[in-house]
Design a protein around this motif. Sequence first.
Motif, PDB file in Angstrom:
ATOM      1  N   GLU A 292      22.246 -12.306-116.659  1.00 40.92           N
ATOM      2  CA  GLU A 292      22.624 -11.251-115.722  1.00 40.92           C
ATOM      3  C   GLU A 292      22.968 -11.842-114.368  1.00 40.92           C
ATOM      4  OE1 GLU A 292      19.322  -8.556-115.702  1.00 40.92           O
ATOM      5  OE2 GLU A 292      19.961  -7.531-117.536  1.00 40.92           O
ATOM      6  N   GLN A 293      22.147 -12.779-113.894  1.00 39.38           N
ATOM      7  CA  GLN A 293      22.411 -13.423-112.610  1.00 39.38           C
ATOM      8  C   GLN A 293      23.698 -14.233-112.675  1.00 39.38           C
ATOM      9  OE1 GLN A 293      19.346 -16.068-111.245  1.00 39.38           O
ATOM     10  NE2 GLN A 293      20.294 -16.354-109.242  1.00 39.38           N
ATOM     11  N   THR A 294      23.938 -14.931-113.795  1.00 38.49           N
ATOM     12  CA  THR A 294      25.174 -15.698-113.960  1.00 38.49           C
ATOM     13  C   THR A 294      26.391 -14.777-113.914  1.00 38.49           C
ATOM     14  OG1 THR A 294      24.013 -17.341-115.297  1.00 38.49           O
ATOM     15  CG2 THR A 294      26.410 -17.296-115.470  1.00 38.49           C
ATOM     16  N   ALA A 295      26.310 -13.634-114.579  1.00 41.06           N
ATOM     17  CA  ALA A 295      27.420 -12.676-114.573  1.00 41.06           C
ATOM     18  C   ALA A 295      27.673 -12.161-113.157  1.00 41.06           C
ATOM     19  CB  ALA A 295      27.123 -11.525-115.519  1.00 41.06           C
ATOM     20  N   ASN A 296      26.612 -11.852-112.418  1.00 44.21           N
ATOM     21  CA  ASN A 296      26.784 -11.393-111.042  1.00 44.21           C
ATOM     22  C   ASN A 296      27.431 -12.461-110.171  1.00 44.21           C
ATOM     23  OD1 ASN A 296      25.690  -8.876-111.544  1.00 44.21           O
ATOM     24  ND2 ASN A 296      23.606  -9.509-111.035  1.00 44.21           N
ATOM     25  N   LEU A 297      26.988 -13.702-110.323  1.00 46.32           N
ATOM     26  CA  LEU A 297      27.559 -14.788-109.520  1.00 46.32           C
ATOM     27  C   LEU A 297      29.035 -15.012-109.854  1.00 46.32           C
ATOM     28  CD1 LEU A 297      24.594 -17.335-109.570  1.00 46.32           C
ATOM     29  CD2 LEU A 297      25.372 -15.961-107.634  1.00 46.32           C
ATOM     30  N   VAL A 298      29.388 -14.932-111.136  1.00 41.77           N
ATOM     31  CA  VAL A 298      30.789 -15.096-111.532  1.00 41.77           C
ATOM     32  C   VAL A 298      31.624 -13.953-110.973  1.00 41.77           C
ATOM     33  CG1 VAL A 298      32.355 -15.075-113.516  1.00 41.77           C
ATOM     34  CG2 VAL A 298      30.329 -16.518-113.546  1.00 41.77           C
ATOM     35  N   ASN A 299      31.087 -12.729-111.009  1.00 38.62           N
ATOM     36  CA  ASN A 299      31.809 -11.597-110.428  1.00 38.62           C
ATOM     37  C   ASN A 299      32.015 -11.780-108.925  1.00 38.62           C
ATOM     38  OD1 ASN A 299      32.064 -10.303-112.869  1.00 38.62           O
ATOM     39  ND2 ASN A 299      30.233  -9.052-112.592  1.00 38.62           N
ATOM     40  N   GLU A 300      30.981 -12.259-108.221  1.00 33.03           N
ATOM     41  CA  GLU A 300      31.123 -12.529-106.788  1.00 33.03           C
ATOM     42  C   GLU A 300      32.165 -13.619-106.540  1.00 33.03           C
ATOM     43  OE1 GLU A 300      27.286 -13.436-105.152  1.00 33.03           O
ATOM     44  OE2 GLU A 300      26.441 -11.511-105.770  1.00 33.03           O
TER      45      GLU A 300
ATOM     46  N   THR B  20      34.713 -14.365-108.419  1.00 34.45           N
ATOM     47  CA  THR B  20      36.026 -13.785-108.689  1.00 34.45           C
ATOM     48  C   THR B  20      36.485 -12.943-107.507  1.00 34.45           C
ATOM     49  OG1 THR B  20      35.524 -13.741-111.045  1.00 34.45           O
ATOM     50  CG2 THR B  20      37.322 -12.324-110.301  1.00 34.45           C
ATOM     51  N   GLU B  21      35.579 -12.176-106.941  1.00 32.56           N
ATOM     52  CA  GLU B  21      35.922 -11.345-105.779  1.00 32.56           C
ATOM     53  C   GLU B  21      36.301 -12.222-104.585  1.00 32.56           C
ATOM     54  OE1 GLU B  21      36.712  -8.033-103.555  1.00 32.56           O
ATOM     55  OE2 GLU B  21      36.364  -8.159-105.713  1.00 32.56           O
ATOM     56  N   GLN B  22      35.560 -13.301-104.374  1.00 32.20           N
ATOM     57  CA  GLN B  22      35.886 -14.212-103.274  1.00 32.20           C
ATOM     58  C   GLN B  22      37.241 -14.882-103.501  1.00 32.20           C
ATOM     59  OE1 GLN B  22      34.261 -14.686-100.378  1.00 32.20           O
ATOM     60  NE2 GLN B  22      32.912 -13.024-101.031  1.00 32.20           N
ATOM     61  N   TYR B  23      37.520 -15.255-104.729  1.00 33.88           N
ATOM     62  CA  TYR B  23      38.816 -15.859-105.047  1.00 33.88           C
ATOM     63  C   TYR B  23      39.939 -14.864-104.781  1.00 33.88           C
ATOM     64  CZ  TYR B  23      42.658 -17.827-107.696  1.00 33.88           C
ATOM     65  OH  TYR B  23      43.885 -18.308-108.065  1.00 33.88           O
TER      66      TYR B  23
END
Length: 178
Positions: free
Chosen positions: A60-68, A70-73
Amino acid sequence: MEQETIWIIAVVALAVGVLIGYLMGKSGGNETRRRILEDELKGSRAEMDRYKQEVTSHFEQTANLVNELTEQYRKVHQHLATGAQNLCPDQTPGRALQSSLQPKLEAAPNTVTQPVKAKEEAEPTPEAPKDWAPKKPDDEGTLSDRYGLKKSTDSDLNKPPQPDPGLNDDETEKPSQK
């Protein structure tokens, strides 16, 4: 005789008591072992549940970090596109970055598809190497099931097979010695 009978009964009762005590102790050992195994099983289940929870929270934490990420990118890309559009609006990089901001799904219905080329216009597809192909039109290729076999003629079919002169040298000498 009565006293002897009392002693015999006492010894038999003592033996029966020892036997019953031994059997009760033996069955109590199984109960203790069963309890120990049940406790180990409960501990193992609790440890597995804890491990499952840790794995779930990790992903869950990995998914949140990847989503963040992606948003930063996306924000960086939007910043670059806006800057390119403002700083060089008439140049290709500004238009390329701006067009890449549009979602691909929105652009898909508006795109014009090119008609399919005729066979004459289409690019030729490369052929597989033909190192296995026959060198002459009459020859068999190396992938042929008849490759390497000689064609037999009618005269070859009528001849009996000849033994190889080098085979069975020892056996040919034995009949002559007899």
